[in-house]
Scaffold this motif. Structure first.
Motif, short mmCIF file in Angstrom:
data_model
loop_
_atom_site.label_atom_id
_atom_site.label_comp_id
_atom_site.label_asym_id
_atom_site.label_seq_id
_atom_site.Cartn_x
_atom_site.Cartn_y
_atom_site.Cartn_z
N THR A 182 -8.50 1.56 -3.41
CA THR A 182 -7.53 2.22 -4.28
C THR A 182 -6.81 1.10 -5.02
N GLY A 207 -4.18 -0.78 -7.49
CA GLY A 207 -2.83 -0.72 -7.99
C GLY A 207 -2.81 -1.21 -9.43
N THR A 216 -3.95 -5.50 -7.99
CA THR A 216 -3.64 -5.33 -6.57
C THR A 216 -4.50 -4.19 -6.04
N THR A 242 -4.06 -1.27 -3.31
CA THR A 242 -3.00 -0.63 -2.53
C THR A 242 -3.51 -0.03 -1.23
#
Length: 153
Positions: A83, A85, A107, A109
């Motif tokens: 997932t 970011g 990022t 997440t």
């Protein structure tokens, strides 16, 4: 009527500029006793820039968004479904051999699946403050400094 195709006259010894390669990389973070850690990966001895450290990711294929490319690469390299970011940094770097990359960092997440080293020499979690102690690819140096000093994230 169409015009005939003309060949370019390029003087001998002239090197043409290489196209820019668009690349994405992941900052997979976790909380640990020593503070925030990030997953880093070491290239194999048989790869270009052997044994250098990098963040997982790879090339964006034609027609892919950066996010789709990174999701695909993380699945191929580490066996996870990530997932993503936000995008936290973008770097354009010219290597000594003339190659140019445009590198975007995201990022992660969260992810599902067990981390599995599918292509690297080594994969490990590192505290952000310890990153400068690793021999990273040149394109990552600015980001490494910023991460280790707490300027990003």
């Amino acid at each position: 009527m169409t015009e005939p195709i003309r060949k370019l006259k390029i003087p001998p010894g002239t090197t043409l500029p290489r196209p820019v390669r668009f690349v994405v990389a992941a900052l997979i973070l976790r909380d640990a006793e020593v503070g925030t850690e990030v997953l880093i990966c070491q290239r194999r001895p048989d790869q270009p820039m052997s044994l250098k450290w990098e963040f997982p990711g790879g090339k964006i294929e034609p027609g892919e968004t950066p996010e789709a490319a990174l999701t695909r690469e993380l699945n191929e390299e580490l066996g996870i479904t990530a997932t993503l970011g936000k995008s936290v940094a973008r770097v354009r770097h010219r290597y000594r051999n003339g190659g140019v990359i445009d590198l975007e960092f995201f990022t992660v997440t969260g992810f599902t699946g067990e981390l599995e080293n599918r292509i690297f020499n080594d994969v490990r979690w590192s505290p952000l403050t310890a990153l400068p102690g690793y021999d990273f690819l040149a394109a990552d140096h600015g980001l490494i400094q910023d991460l280790s000093e707490g300027k990003i994230l």
